[in-house]
Design a protein around this motif. Structure first.
Motif, mmCIF file in Angstrom:
data_model
loop_
_atom_site.group_PDB
_atom_site.id
_atom_site.type_symbol
_atom_site.label_atom_id
_atom_site.label_comp_id
_atom_site.label_asym_id
_atom_site.label_seq_id
_atom_site.Cartn_x
_atom_site.Cartn_y
_atom_site.Cartn_z
ATOM 1 N N ASN A 56 20.969 47.395 24.152
ATOM 2 C CA ASN A 56 21.149 48.924 24.143
ATOM 3 C C ASN A 56 22.187 49.390 23.240
ATOM 4 O OD1 ASN A 56 21.335 51.416 25.799
ATOM 5 N ND2 ASN A 56 23.468 50.693 26.217
ATOM 6 N N LEU A 57 23.231 48.525 23.041
ATOM 7 C CA LEU A 57 24.126 49.034 21.755
ATOM 8 C C LEU A 57 23.768 49.058 20.574
ATOM 9 C CD1 LEU A 57 27.124 46.366 22.964
ATOM 10 C CD2 LEU A 57 26.839 48.922 23.280
ATOM 11 N N ILE A 58 22.425 48.209 20.191
ATOM 12 C CA ILE A 58 21.773 48.431 18.999
ATOM 13 C C ILE A 58 21.047 49.838 18.880
ATOM 14 C CG2 ILE A 58 20.341 47.471 17.414
ATOM 15 C CD1 ILE A 58 22.712 45.741 17.468
ATOM 16 N N LEU A 59 20.333 50.051 19.875
ATOM 17 C CA LEU A 59 19.562 51.367 20.114
ATOM 18 C C LEU A 59 20.536 52.629 19.926
ATOM 19 C CD1 LEU A 59 16.779 50.268 22.575
ATOM 20 C CD2 LEU A 59 16.489 50.486 20.258
ATOM 21 N N THR A 60 21.529 52.171 20.631
ATOM 22 C CA THR A 60 22.644 53.513 20.688
ATOM 23 C C THR A 60 22.900 53.968 19.327
ATOM 24 O OG1 THR A 60 23.498 52.833 22.647
ATOM 25 C CG2 THR A 60 24.852 54.170 21.737
ATOM 26 N N ARG A 61 23.288 52.994 18.327
ATOM 27 C CA ARG A 61 23.465 53.162 16.937
ATOM 28 C C ARG A 61 22.553 54.121 16.405
ATOM 29 N NH1 ARG A 61 25.436 47.198 14.478
ATOM 30 N NH2 ARG A 61 26.875 46.703 16.153
ATOM 31 N N LYS A 62 21.003 53.683 16.417
ATOM 32 C CA LYS A 62 20.034 54.500 15.952
ATOM 33 C C LYS A 62 19.860 55.869 16.501
ATOM 34 C CE LYS A 62 16.886 50.631 14.657
ATOM 35 N NZ LYS A 62 15.667 49.798 14.883
ATOM 36 N N GLN A 63 20.222 55.877 17.789
ATOM 37 C CA GLN A 63 19.895 57.073 18.487
ATOM 38 C C GLN A 63 21.091 58.150 18.300
ATOM 39 O OE1 GLN A 63 20.168 56.567 22.815
ATOM 40 N NE2 GLN A 63 18.416 58.010 23.181
ATOM 41 N N ALA A 64 22.192 57.691 17.763
ATOM 42 C CA ALA A 64 23.345 58.587 17.451
ATOM 43 C C ALA A 64 23.146 59.279 16.210
ATOM 44 C CB ALA A 64 24.651 57.930 17.656
ATOM 45 N N GLN A 65 22.215 58.631 15.372
ATOM 46 C CA GLN A 65 21.829 59.194 14.105
ATOM 47 C C GLN A 65 21.050 60.401 13.981
ATOM 48 O OE1 GLN A 65 20.803 55.677 11.845
ATOM 49 N NE2 GLN A 65 22.639 54.774 11.596
ATOM 50 N N ILE A 66 20.236 60.365 15.186
ATOM 51 C CA ILE A 66 19.233 61.612 15.032
ATOM 52 C C ILE A 66 19.262 62.504 16.287
ATOM 53 C CG2 ILE A 66 17.442 59.976 13.925
ATOM 54 C CD1 ILE A 66 16.325 59.589 16.964
ATOM 55 N N ALA A 67 20.332 62.442 17.292
ATOM 56 C CA ALA A 67 20.505 63.369 18.173
ATOM 57 C C ALA A 67 21.753 63.452 18.706
ATOM 58 C CB ALA A 67 19.536 62.680 19.513
ATOM 59 N N THR A 87 19.565 45.233 37.235
ATOM 60 C CA THR A 87 20.085 43.808 36.905
ATOM 61 C C THR A 87 21.759 43.842 37.357
ATOM 62 O OG1 THR A 87 20.003 43.832 34.721
ATOM 63 C CG2 THR A 87 18.045 42.861 35.777
ATOM 64 N N PHE A 88 22.242 44.807 36.703
ATOM 65 C CA PHE A 88 23.776 44.680 36.763
ATOM 66 C C PHE A 88 24.292 45.163 38.059
ATOM 67 C CE2 PHE A 88 27.787 46.802 36.665
ATOM 68 C CZ PHE A 88 28.898 45.684 36.167
ATOM 69 N N PHE A 89 23.735 46.204 38.816
ATOM 70 C CA PHE A 89 23.968 46.521 40.028
ATOM 71 C C PHE A 89 23.460 45.657 41.135
ATOM 72 C CE2 PHE A 89 24.493 50.773 37.938
ATOM 73 C CZ PHE A 89 25.831 50.790 38.006
ATOM 74 N N TRP A 90 22.524 44.970 40.935
ATOM 75 C CA TRP A 90 21.792 44.092 41.783
ATOM 76 C C TRP A 90 22.827 43.030 41.835
ATOM 77 C CZ3 TRP A 90 20.358 39.027 42.377
ATOM 78 C CH2 TRP A 90 19.806 38.532 43.581
ATOM 79 N N GLY A 91 23.158 42.255 40.628
ATOM 80 C CA GLY A 91 24.265 41.290 40.588
ATOM 81 C C GLY A 91 25.565 41.815 41.093
ATOM 82 N N LEU A 92 26.025 42.983 40.879
ATOM 83 C CA LEU A 92 27.112 43.412 41.314
ATOM 84 C C LEU A 92 27.605 43.437 42.801
ATOM 85 C CD1 LEU A 92 29.926 44.505 40.224
ATOM 86 C CD2 LEU A 92 28.877 46.870 40.666
ATOM 87 N N LEU A 127 31.877 38.865 32.889
ATOM 88 C CA LEU A 127 30.791 38.487 32.206
ATOM 89 C C LEU A 127 30.249 39.363 31.563
ATOM 90 C CD1 LEU A 127 29.202 36.646 35.591
ATOM 91 C CD2 LEU A 127 29.964 35.396 33.468
ATOM 92 N N SER A 128 30.097 40.576 31.997
ATOM 93 C CA SER A 128 29.495 41.772 31.018
ATOM 94 C C SER A 128 30.254 42.023 29.580
ATOM 95 C CB SER A 128 29.577 42.948 31.687
ATOM 96 O OG SER A 128 30.936 43.735 31.879
ATOM 97 N N PHE A 129 31.313 41.379 29.543
ATOM 98 C CA PHE A 129 32.107 41.550 28.073
ATOM 99 C C PHE A 129 31.397 40.781 26.936
ATOM 100 C CE2 PHE A 129 36.467 42.395 30.246
ATOM 101 C CZ PHE A 129 36.239 43.747 30.343
ATOM 102 N N ILE A 130 30.568 39.988 27.193
ATOM 103 C CA ILE A 130 29.850 39.235 26.174
ATOM 104 C C ILE A 130 28.725 40.206 25.366
ATOM 105 C CG2 ILE A 130 30.148 36.955 26.886
ATOM 106 C CD1 ILE A 130 27.235 37.130 27.676
ATOM 107 N N ILE A 167 23.547 39.422 36.304
ATOM 108 C CA ILE A 167 24.485 40.168 35.262
ATOM 109 C C ILE A 167 24.350 39.559 34.097
ATOM 110 C CG2 ILE A 167 27.079 40.174 34.671
ATOM 111 C CD1 ILE A 167 26.248 41.763 37.244
ATOM 112 N N LEU A 168 24.113 38.438 33.788
ATOM 113 C CA LEU A 168 23.835 37.760 32.231
ATOM 114 C C LEU A 168 22.523 38.473 31.771
ATOM 115 C CD1 LEU A 168 24.775 34.093 32.848
ATOM 116 C CD2 LEU A 168 26.030 35.812 31.589
ATOM 117 N N VAL A 169 21.521 38.543 32.500
ATOM 118 C CA VAL A 169 20.239 39.161 32.072
ATOM 119 C C VAL A 169 20.698 40.730 31.830
ATOM 120 C CG1 VAL A 169 17.960 40.226 32.845
ATOM 121 C CG2 VAL A 169 18.782 37.945 33.140
ATOM 122 N N SER A 170 21.525 41.557 32.458
ATOM 123 C CA SER A 170 21.714 42.637 32.334
ATOM 124 C C SER A 170 22.597 42.908 31.028
ATOM 125 C CB SER A 170 22.716 43.367 33.567
ATOM 126 O OG SER A 170 23.217 44.485 33.165
#
Length: 294
Positions: free
Chosen positions: A170-181, A85-90, A101-104, A160-163
């Motif tokens: 993804n930021l939330i999942l990154t927190r969880k992922q960093a704790q186990i790998a 979605t990001f690269f299609w919009g880009l 827009l992606s800063f939100i 871009i907004l959907v992305s």
């Protein structure tokens, strides 16, 4: 003072990482316009999987558990949606406008954290979100009546907004992922899982790229992996409060790269809207820092 001095090198490295990732965005925009979003993301995933596999194998890896594999796969699915979605919009928007827009995403992550991690939403976060979404409204409003406004541009904005919404998840999942790998494991399994997911549509959508696109594709893949690694290196050596503002240099890089490579100009609405979003993210970041210190 001592912590500020010790953070100098990580801040510089993180700023360089943001530049590399911004250059990657510019390269991907050019490639997507020329060859289509699916095939560019698919073949970039092939190259990224091979490169990260070599790095993972060099570390004498242990096999991740079933829970970790599930999380790698889930995040890969989210990242796949984010990239497509990001690269299609880009390809349909000026580079600076898309980056603004992606800063939100961090603001969206605040509310997702409340839903998924049961974190309490504080007053500063609400004000930050209001500022951020006001910035989005200013940027979108600036498109109406502009000479460059087209139906394609509006679809690009929505994409871009959907992305960005999925990137907040993804930021939330990154927190969880960093704790186990470890980072190299995350990079390998994320790219491998993404490649598997994208390959499901390969019988209908995939095609071999023309020879002229392979060298630029290797270049954007190298930029992406280098930027990710340098950011991981920086965040392991300095507090987030010193590094978070480097994210906003992406807007400066986007203005320069968009002008140099695509002849894009930036409207005052885009500058004003991005400014509101950045202030909103800064308010949220300051509030979270005070909470941690308390």
């Amino acid at each position: 003072m001592k912590s500020a001095v010790s953070a100098t090198i990580p801040v510089l490295v993180c700023t360089l990482a943001i530049f590399l990732l911004s250059a990657m965005d510019a390269g991907m925009k050019s490639l997507v316009i020329a060859a289509g979003v699916y095939n560019i993301v698919l073949w970039r995933s092939v190259l990224a999987t091979l490169a990260s596999a070599a790095g993972w194998a060099a570390r004498s890896p242990t096999r991740p558990g079933l829970g970790a594999l599930r999380l790698h796969g889930l995040r890969a699915l989210i990242v796949g949606i984010v990239l497509i979605t990001f690269f299609w919009g880009l390809a349909r928007l000026p580079l600076a406008e898309a980056i603004g827009l992606s800063f939100i995403a961090p603001l969206i992550a605040l509310f997702l954290a409340a839903l998924m991690l049961k974190e309490r939403i504080r007053g500063q976060a609400i004000w930050a979100a209001i500022l951020g979404f006001a910035g989005v409204a200013v940027i979108v409003a600036g498109q109406f009546g502009a000479a460059s406004f087209t139906h394609e541009a509006m679809l690009g904005t929505l994409s871009i907004l959907v992305s960005t919404m999925f990137y907040g998840l993804n930021l939330i999942l990154t927190r969880k992922q960093a704790q186990i790998a470890k980072p190299i494991e995350i990079m390998f399994f994320q790219n491998l899982s993404l490649l598997i997911i994208l390959s499901l549509a390969a019988p209908w959508l995939a095609s071999m790229l023309d020879r002229q696109y392979w060298l630029p594709l290797v270049g954007v893949t190298a930029l992406s992996l280098s930027g990710q690694y340098m950011m991981s290196w920086s965040y392991a050596r300095a507090e987030a409060q010193y590094l978070i503002t480097t994210e906003y240099t992406a807007f400066i890089w986007a203005i320069g790269l968009g002008w140099y490579f695509f002849g894009e100009t930036v409207s005052w609405q885009t500058l004003a809207g991005a400014g509101l979003i950045i202030v909103g993210c800064w308010v949220a970041a300051r509030a979270s820092m005070r909470t941690v210190e308390a």
